[in-house]
Every structure is written in C-alpha cells, then in structure tokens.
Scaffold this motif. Structure first.
Motif, mmCIF file in Angstrom:
data_model
loop_
_atom_site.group_PDB
_atom_site.id
_atom_site.type_symbol
_atom_site.label_atom_id
_atom_site.label_comp_id
_atom_site.label_asym_id
_atom_site.label_seq_id
_atom_site.Cartn_x
_atom_site.Cartn_y
_atom_site.Cartn_z
ATOM 1 N N GLY A 170 7.674 7.436 -3.079
ATOM 2 C CA GLY A 170 6.736 6.645 -3.628
ATOM 3 C C GLY A 170 5.678 5.918 -2.626
ATOM 4 O O GLY A 170 4.790 5.317 -2.765
ATOM 5 N N ARG A 171 5.728 6.372 -1.255
ATOM 6 C CA ARG A 171 4.937 6.034 -0.180
ATOM 7 C C ARG A 171 3.404 6.030 -0.529
ATOM 8 O O ARG A 171 2.665 5.152 -0.327
ATOM 9 C CB ARG A 171 5.517 6.624 1.168
ATOM 10 N N THR A 172 3.176 7.455 -1.133
ATOM 11 C CA THR A 172 1.790 7.825 -0.943
ATOM 12 C C THR A 172 1.304 7.670 -2.510
ATOM 13 O O THR A 172 1.811 7.259 -3.329
ATOM 14 C CB THR A 172 1.790 9.326 -0.752
ATOM 15 N N VAL B 283 0.779 -1.116 -0.103
ATOM 16 C CA VAL B 283 -0.088 -0.051 0.169
ATOM 17 C C VAL B 283 0.883 1.064 0.044
ATOM 18 O O VAL B 283 0.483 2.418 -0.622
ATOM 19 C CB VAL B 283 -1.099 -0.020 1.297
ATOM 20 N N HIS B 284 2.082 1.252 0.672
ATOM 21 C CA HIS B 284 3.133 2.146 0.408
ATOM 22 C C HIS B 284 3.956 1.722 -0.549
ATOM 23 O O HIS B 284 4.604 0.674 -0.529
ATOM 24 C CB HIS B 284 3.773 2.336 1.904
ATOM 25 N N GLY B 285 3.965 2.402 -1.707
ATOM 26 C CA GLY B 285 4.449 2.181 -2.972
ATOM 27 C C GLY B 285 5.990 2.122 -2.897
ATOM 28 O O GLY B 285 6.692 1.298 -3.692
ATOM 29 N N ASN B 286 6.846 2.703 -1.957
ATOM 30 C CA ASN B 286 8.213 2.555 -1.829
ATOM 31 C C ASN B 286 8.542 1.292 -0.741
ATOM 32 O O ASN B 286 9.673 1.435 -0.424
ATOM 33 C CB ASN B 286 8.900 4.112 -1.455
ATOM 34 N N GLU B 287 7.698 0.636 -0.651
ATOM 35 C CA GLU B 287 7.849 -0.590 0.315
ATOM 36 C C GLU B 287 7.618 -1.903 -0.537
ATOM 37 O O GLU B 287 6.432 -2.632 -0.659
ATOM 38 C CB GLU B 287 6.931 -0.520 1.848
ATOM 39 N N ALA B 288 8.356 -1.888 -1.800
ATOM 40 C CA ALA B 288 8.047 -2.738 -2.868
ATOM 41 C C ALA B 288 8.257 -4.219 -2.799
ATOM 42 O O ALA B 288 7.979 -4.841 -3.663
ATOM 43 C CB ALA B 288 9.029 -2.085 -4.058
ATOM 44 N N PHE C 136 2.395 -7.237 8.345
ATOM 45 C CA PHE C 136 3.844 -7.707 8.279
ATOM 46 C C PHE C 136 4.466 -6.485 7.857
ATOM 47 O O PHE C 136 4.425 -5.767 7.019
ATOM 48 C CB PHE C 136 3.850 -8.689 7.225
ATOM 49 N N GLU C 137 5.919 -6.457 8.474
ATOM 50 C CA GLU C 137 6.746 -5.030 8.509
ATOM 51 C C GLU C 137 8.133 -5.894 8.019
ATOM 52 O O GLU C 137 8.625 -6.634 8.979
ATOM 53 C CB GLU C 137 6.706 -4.378 9.324
ATOM 54 N N GLN C 138 8.725 -5.504 6.894
ATOM 55 C CA GLN C 138 10.095 -6.205 6.612
ATOM 56 C C GLN C 138 11.002 -5.055 6.642
ATOM 57 O O GLN C 138 10.682 -3.879 6.008
ATOM 58 C CB GLN C 138 9.951 -6.838 5.313
ATOM 59 N N HIS D 263 1.167 -6.117 3.725
ATOM 60 C CA HIS D 263 2.558 -6.565 3.571
ATOM 61 C C HIS D 263 3.436 -4.980 3.344
ATOM 62 O O HIS D 263 3.074 -4.329 2.351
ATOM 63 C CB HIS D 263 2.844 -7.244 2.498
ATOM 64 N N HIS D 264 4.071 -4.721 4.423
ATOM 65 C CA HIS D 264 4.852 -3.476 4.593
ATOM 66 C C HIS D 264 6.179 -3.569 4.575
ATOM 67 O O HIS D 264 6.993 -4.826 4.816
ATOM 68 C CB HIS D 264 4.512 -2.598 5.566
ATOM 69 N N GLU D 265 7.173 -2.339 4.626
ATOM 70 C CA GLU D 265 8.660 -2.503 5.052
ATOM 71 C C GLU D 265 8.653 -1.418 6.010
ATOM 72 O O GLU D 265 8.071 -0.323 6.264
ATOM 73 C CB GLU D 265 9.459 -1.930 3.795
ATOM 74 N N MET D 266 9.664 -1.486 6.783
ATOM 75 C CA MET D 266 10.337 -0.530 8.090
ATOM 76 C C MET D 266 11.754 -0.410 7.738
ATOM 77 O O MET D 266 12.216 -0.586 6.849
ATOM 78 C CB MET D 266 9.876 -1.193 9.290
HETATM 79 ZN ZN LIG Z 1 4.154 0.588 5.365
#
Ligand SMILES: [Zn+2]
Length: 864
Positions: free
Chosen positions: A213-215, A136-141, A329-331, A252-255
């Motif tokens: 690219g998050r938004t 959903v956050h485009g820069n958490e690809a 989930f945060e990777q 599914h996200h990134e941190m």
């Molecule tokens: Zn995120």
C-alpha cells in the motif's frame, strides 16, 4: 496456582502468542487536562470503535472530517482533487471562528510575505500557516490515524490554550495524501486481523502482498512526485500549497518495526545546498518542542541521522527551498495492529500516539515561533532575489521546435510550481543552437522562486557528501528532453510577455481528394497514441525506415525515419473512416497528418518501397507481481496505459507458465528479481520469443535474462582487485561510506545514439541525456549494429558518480538488441520512463513496444 492457570500465563507472555490489547482510552492519545465539547463526537462514538483498534479506510476518515466540518465553526473542508481511483483528497482548514470570518484577507496578507514587490504585512499580528500531511505512503497508516485524533482535538478542545493556538495558526490538515494506497493497506490488515489480536511478525497481517500500500494506483511513490508533479494527488496538493504557502509543513511516515521515532533535522551534510541557512535553525528549534513532548510520554526518539533533504521532490524538502520549513517524522511501524519488536510488542495505538504527540508539538512550536517563521518566509523571498543578483547565470532559455508538445508539458510543470516564465521575444543563440521565439521561453533567475528554478535547471556534479537518501540529479529540461541554454548576459532583452498557462496546440489534418496516402511524422510526443488508434481500428499502417521527400498538400516536405504512412488504395472502403480518425488524431494527439498525392517520392524511398514496413498492433503484457519492482513496473504500465492508451495485461511472473502467452506480441520484464518465474514459465517464454515476438527486459531483469541464457549480452564488471591484494585498513565507523559510495544514486549521464535504428526513430540529436537508475552497464555487442544507445567516454552530466563507477560506465552499452530465432529481446540498463517525467528517454521504450517487431534480426549477428 493450578497448572491450567500457569499454562495460561505462559501463553500470555510467550512471544508470538501473547494476547495484546489495542483498545486504549481517548486520554491515551490526547493532552491531559483539556476539556472537550460534548457536541463534537469522539472518533470512537463516530466509528463505533476506538482509533487503533481497526484500520480506517480513507472514506471513513473523510466522513469524520466532514462531520467535524458540519458541527465545528473551526473547520472548513474542501475537496482538493481525486485520485486515479476517483477517491476524494481533502484538506481541512482549521482555525479560530474569528479567523474563519476573515479567511480571505488572512490568506491574501499571508501571500504578500512571499512577494517582494508587495508591501510588508504586519507579521506581529498574523497567524502562522501550518500544513500537516499524513501517510503519503499508504502502508504507513499511523499518520492518517493520528490526523483523526488531531482533528478531534482541534475541533473539540475547550479553554484559553486551544483558543490561543487557533487564533495564532491556520492549520491545514491533509489526513490522507494517498487514499488509494491507504485503501489497499487497510483492506489487507483488517481482513487478516482475528478477533484476538496477535503480534507475530509472521502473520499475514504484517506481510502485505505485492505491490503493498506504499504507492498510489500506478505504484508511484508520491513522496518523490513533489517536483515532477505527474500524478493527480500531487497536482491537487501543489495547487493548495501555493494558495496557502505554509510556513511549516509536517510529513508523517513510518520506518522499520525495530526502530524508534525520528524527527528532523536529518544529516546536515546531505541537505540540499540551496536550502537557506534559516531552515536548519528553525528546524532545530522545532525539534526541542518534539523532544520535550516525547520525553513526557517516555518515547524513544532520535534526529540528526538517517534521512536527508537533498532531493527537492520530497514532502520535507520542497518547503525548505520555497519559503517554508518541512519536517519529516518517521515512526517505527507496527504494520498491522500489533507486532513484536526488539523493544517488546509495538502496538498500532503506540505508533499513532507518537504522531499525535509530534503533530501537537509542531503546532505548539509554530505558535511559539510564529513571528520568526513568518519573517523567515519574507526574508527568503528577498534573499532569493539577492542570490540571483550574485549568480553568474541570469536565466534560462528553453524550447523545442521539433516537438513543441514536450516543451508545453515541461512548461506546465514550471507553472504549477508558480515559477515565472516569459515568452522568448527574439531568437536566442547559444553556440550552434538557435532558440526561435515562436517555440521558446525565458526563465529569469531573478524571481522569488530562484532557489527552485536553480534546483530544477542546475547540473551539479560536486557534493559535500557522497551518499544520498534519494537521487542525486533531476535537471528538468534534460529529463523532458527539451533543449535549453543558460543565459549569462542580460535576460531582460529576450523576455517577452508573462506566460499564464501551457497550451498544447492541435495538429493539423485536411482530407484531400487526390491523396494516395497520408503521412504522419514520428517526432511528436503523442505520435505512438495516434498509431495505436489507427491499428486498433484495423487500419493498415506502414513505417518508413528510411527518409523520403514528398509533395504534400502543404508543399514539399521531408519525412524522417519512423514516418507513419497510411496508404489509402489498399484499404478498401475505409477511406472515410481513416479521414475521420485522422481528424481526431490531429486534435487529440497534436500530430500533423499530410496528404501525399503520389506514391513516387521526390527523393528517397517511394511509398511502396521494401523500406516501408507494415506494422501490426502490439499486444502488450507486463510482468508484475512478487519479486518485480512495483515502482519500475508501475512506471511502464502508467506510460503505456495513461499516456498512450495502449491496453496492458499485467501478468504475475509465477503464473507465466500457465497463461496463454501466445495472446501477446510484446512482453515487458521490469526491473526486479525473477526467481518466481519457474522452469515452465522460462521454457514458454523462450518458445514465444523464438516465434517472432518481442521481449523487453529492463534493469535487473537483464541479470535474469543473462543467467538463463536468453540473451548473449554480457554485463560489464568492475576491474576486480587482485586476489592477493589486501586493502588498507579503514575506520570501522566509515564502512557505509566506503561500501556505498560506488552505488549509482540516480545520476544523469550522456549517451550516444544511432538515429538510424528503429529504437531511436523520432529523435534528431546524436547524443542524449540518460537517467542512470541502476549500476548495470553492458559490454558492447559483437554486432556493431545492435547497441544503438551507449554511454559516452566521459559520461557524467549531473549528479554523483564515484570515479570507479565513471570508468565502468564510460563507453559501455545502455540499450541493446538480441535475437532468438525470429524474435527480439531488447534490453535497457536503466528506467526509461523514470518517475514519469523522463519524456526525453520514454520514446525509446515506446519504440521498443511499437517497432521491436520491425528490427531486422540479422542486425544482431556478429560480424564475420
Ligand atoms: Zn514513508
């Protein structure tokens, strides 16, 4: 070993210059031991490179999904909708061919689980529905890239294990929730990748330019829009969500790059209290599947910390209170293809693999817990009714006679959430407030969506925890500025027929031969759009700053301050054009235009009065670029551009000193840090304001304006602890709690407004719910006329405020007008168009844009 070879080895291990391979075999990602159908192309065969080697664009990902749709009888793809940039958003329904042959019946039976009035389906023999949403956050690809591998696995794997999985589940794959953001990000990292991959965090590849690219296109965080539903991506998603009502939804996200991998449950004390207890237990059981799968790969992970499910507008929270289970989930993010981290070089393939692993462990968990997840959905529909029966509030009545459009916009949100709304069958009275049946609606608390209804309408002010991952309040009618009341007696006697759709009723306009002017009230939501159309067409418009009564073609009528008057006699040959435009305005903007037959009013000011001020077309620029909060800038841009058709020029703060600033009459500084605005930019800004233009500064921009002496306003300070006073010792472990509890997490507070001020034209109530998005509070102006919006002495309406913060806000200023020579500087401490659903305060911003030019500069002078 030669010196040359030694040097080469040194180069390979030296941080920043190490060569890193991001080419991995397909077996790196997928479970061992599975056989694959050779007729299904691997991602590598399809793209010409392995997943993780380069970043995929959303159209490439969608093309692969479409290929699977053609080749696999397990796949069916639908276009859910289009983004602002017209990219497609897709959903793949993946299940066994047998289930596909029976899919309509499966769906219909599944929906019966959530309907207490329907007979119970046989949960022992039903598939469980799992929605998997990626990036959903485009820069958490890494999420979207994992979806490609999950899709390949589900389409191509062969054997009894996959057959059993697909027989027991209907998997809904949403590979890119935010294709516009993913596109921006993929373009950047691919363009800055060399043939040889480098892992230096200083590389341009890992440092995206503003806004990142998050938004989405308008720089909105789509993982906050599950509740407001103001964007096409969210509207498309919620429609499919309720077509399927998934039992499990994965997000599914990134941190941060130096972290590991996180899966829910998060912090238990910060869960939304409306969440059924079963959700926590099911999430905990699923966690065991993730832990086992990640242990097998050797990955580090954690849960039970960092994140919470309090705000219901996030992807992992929304399912929890609507019958399902949401899991975040945060990777740790590699951003580009590989990046040095505290645990060595983190590669993009590694990040992708963890999301693949968690996706498959979610499916295995759902398969194993199928019956319990289905039962949970059925039970939460029944327990919702039980809770409603026990609750003191039996429902809500809402509706506004003065602006029915806002009522319909809010109604539309409720209906998209599949909330049952009924027409008001007779007048409902609550204290001094009367809700008329023609404009009113009833929301019975007793319905399967009881928890969501309560989450949207309650005003919670006490909390188990004082820290929040996101906002602490979002009461929908306060945000929309729609009057509402809690019903504690019987709702039934007021409940009329069920409402199917929200309808915005057209305004009304009939040309009149004897008209000397047409008058348009300023209350309707889209009145600013109507004025924009008139001014764009070069038509002269006057704004009444005092009220008047006039005889109109539909009888005598009272016109409040802000009324838009279009005089006909002074516009030459334009009468026909004006009447055509007003016909468009009545239908498109839902505004009524009345014909006035004489310039002499029955009461109040006449049409030629000096209290009718001529209005010029505002020419608007918004500062947007490095340092500025993209979220804040995006909200303002979206409001003017999308909602009101007002052209907006976006200008980078760093280039302000070089642009032709004279081309604009209104300049907006959204919240942010303006250190990029150089002395040339600052000087040119001051000259420009002095010439009579309007500068609008919001949130942290006020700090820049104050420190550069553009405004005389002062920011209210907390009473400082005495210098010699040493605070008592506190436990080290509780530092965050002590330090952060004074922050304003996003709270609804009460404001007093001056309805005679041009910034408040169109409003009709002396108090207003304000969203407090920052910790900023203004000292009252030395002019008693210049702070038209201020916080009340007991400001808290809904959400969390530390007692110290409460006293800081009490009685302080929220919106203030300052002047420099002939120009105005309007400052607002908080975001007036927060998340695009704060229609209740967005008009103050529109008024600043439209009416800043007519505010008397004398009104800001101190009293002698
Ligand atoms: Zn995120």
């Amino acid at each position: 070993m030669t010196i040359l070879r030694l040097a080469l080895i040194f180069a390979l291990i030296s941080p920043g210059f190490a060569q890193v391979s991001v080419k991995v075999p397909l077996s790196y990602y997928l479970p061992t031991g599975a056989a694959y159908d050779p007729a299904i192309p691997t991602p590598e065969a399809f793209f010409g490179f392995q997943v993780g080697e380069r970043h995929l664009q959303p159209d490439q990902i969608h093309a692969y999904f479409r290929a699977l749709d053609k080749l696999s009888d397990r796949f069916a793809i639908e276009e859910m909708g289009r983004t602002h940039e017209h990219r497609e958003i897709i959903l793949a329904v993946v299940t066994s061919p047998e289930n596909h042959g029976n899919i309509a019946k499966i769906r219909e039976e599944h929906l019966r689980l959530s309907d207490p009035s329907a007979s119970a389906p046989d949960v022992e023999h039903m598939p469980v529905v799992v929605w998997m949403g990626y990036s959903v956050h485009g820069n958490e690809a890494s999420g979207s890239h994992a979806s490609v591998l999950v899709a390949y696995y589900l389409a191509a794997a062969r054997g009894p294990e996959i057959d059993a999985l697909l027989g027991a589940t209907v998997v809904l794959l949403n590979p890119s929730i935010n294709p516009d953001g993913l596109n921006r990000f993929a373009s950047w990292v691919n363009a800055n990748r060399g043939a040889v991959v480098v892992a230096s965090p200083d590389s341009r590849e890992h440092n995206e330019p503003w806004p990142g690219g998050r938004t989405n296109h308008y720089w909105f965080d789509l993982n906050r829009d599950w509740m407001p539903l103001q964007h096409p991506e969210s509207r498309a998603r919620i429609e499919r969500y309720y077509e399927w009502r998934p039992n499990l939804l994965t997000d599914h996200h990134e941190m941060g790059t130096n972290s590991t991998f996180f899966f829910q449950p998060g912090i238990p004390s910060r869960n939304n209290p409306l969440t059924p207890p079963g959700v926590m237990q099911l999430t905990q059981r699923l966690a065991e599947f993730h832990a086992k799968a990640l242990d097998a790969t050797g990955a580090l992970y954690y849960s039970g910390e960092s994140y919470d499910d309090f705000y219901v507008g996030k992807g992992s929270s929304y399912p929890d209170i609507t019958g399902g289970v949401g899991v975040l989930f945060e990777q740790a993010s590699s951003r580009g293809h590989a990046q040095e981290s505290s645990t060595g070089v983190l590669t993009f393939p590694y990040a992708i693999r963890n999301h693949v692993t968690a996706s498959l462990s979610s499916l295995r968990g759902a398969q194993a817990m199928r019956v319990d997840l289905l039962k949970h959905q059925r039970e939460s529909a029944f327990s919702a009714l039980k809770l409603a029966d026990q609750a003191p509030v039996k429902g809500y009545v809402f509706g506004s006679k003065s602006d029915p459009v806002r009522t319909q916009l809010m109604l539309d949100v409720l209906l998209r959430h599949k909330i049952e709304v009924r027409r008001l069958s007779k007048t409902y009275r609550d204290g001094g407030e009367a809700f008329e049946s023609e404009f009113g609606y009833v929301l019975p608390a007793r319905q399967p969506q009881y928890r969501l209804v309560t989450a949207l309408f309650e005003r919670r002010t006490s909390f188990e925890d004082s820290l929040f991952y996101d906002v602490s309040a979002w009461t929908l009618p306060l945000a929309f500025g729609v009057p509402y009341a809690e019903v504690r007696g019987s709702v039934q006697e007021y409940a009329g027929e069920k409402v199917g759709t929200a309808v915005i009723v057209s305004g009304r306009f009939t040309p009149a031969q004897n008209a000397v002017a047409y008058a348009l009230p300023w209350q309707p939501t889209f009145a600013p759009r109507a004025v924009e159309r008139l001014l764009e067409a070069g038509i002269q418009v006057r704004i009444a700053v005092r009220s008047f009564d006039a005889s109109t073609s539909s009888g005598p009528k009272a016109f409040g301050p802000g009324t838009v008057v279009v005089p006909l006699g002074i516009q030459g040959e334009k009468r026909g054009e004006i009447e055509n435009l007003l016909t468009t305005i009545a239908t498109s903007d839902a505004v009524v235009a009345d014909a006035v037959a004489t310039g002499m009013s029955d009461n109040g000011v006449d049409l030629g009065s000096p209290n009718l001020l001529s209005l010029k077309l505002p020419k608007v620029a918004i500062l947007a670029g490095s340092g500025v909060s993209a979220i804040d800038a995006g909200e303002l841009w979206h409001e003017l551009d999308q909602r009101f058709g007002i052209p907006v020029v976006l200008i980078d703060p760093a280039s302000l000193g070089r642009v032709n600033i004279g081309a604009f009459t209104v300049l907006v500084m959204p919240g942010g840090n303006y250190s990029a605005l150089d002395s040339a930019g600052c000087a040119s800004l001051i000259r420009w304001v002095e010439q009579g233009n309007t500068l609008i500064g919001l949130e942290q921009a006020i700090e820049w304006l104050v420190s550069h002496r553009l405004v005389g306003a002062s920011i209210k300070k907390r009473p400082e602890a005495k210098r010699d006073e040493v605070p008592p010792p506190r436990p080290y472990a509780l530092e965050n709690e002590y330090r952060d509890a004074r922050n304003v997490p996003g709270t609804i507070v009460n404001g007093t407004v001056d309805l005679t001020h041009p910034l408040l034209f169109g409003y009709d109530r002396p108090t207003m719910a304000l969203f407090k998005s920052s910790g900023l509070v203004l000292e009252m102006s030395k002019s008693p006329f210049a702070t038209p919006v201020r916080f009340t002495d007991n400001p808290l309406i809904a959400g969390y405020l530390h007692t110290d913060t409460r006293s800081l806000i009490a009685g302080g200023g929220s919106v203030q007008v300052n002047t420099m020579r002939n120009g105005r500087i309007i400052v607002m401490t908080d975001a007036p168009t927060f998340r695009a659903f704060w229609y209740g305060t967005s008009r103050i911003f529109l008024n600043a844009v439209m009416f800043g030019q007519i505010i008397r500069t004398s009104s800001t002078r101190p009293m002698q």
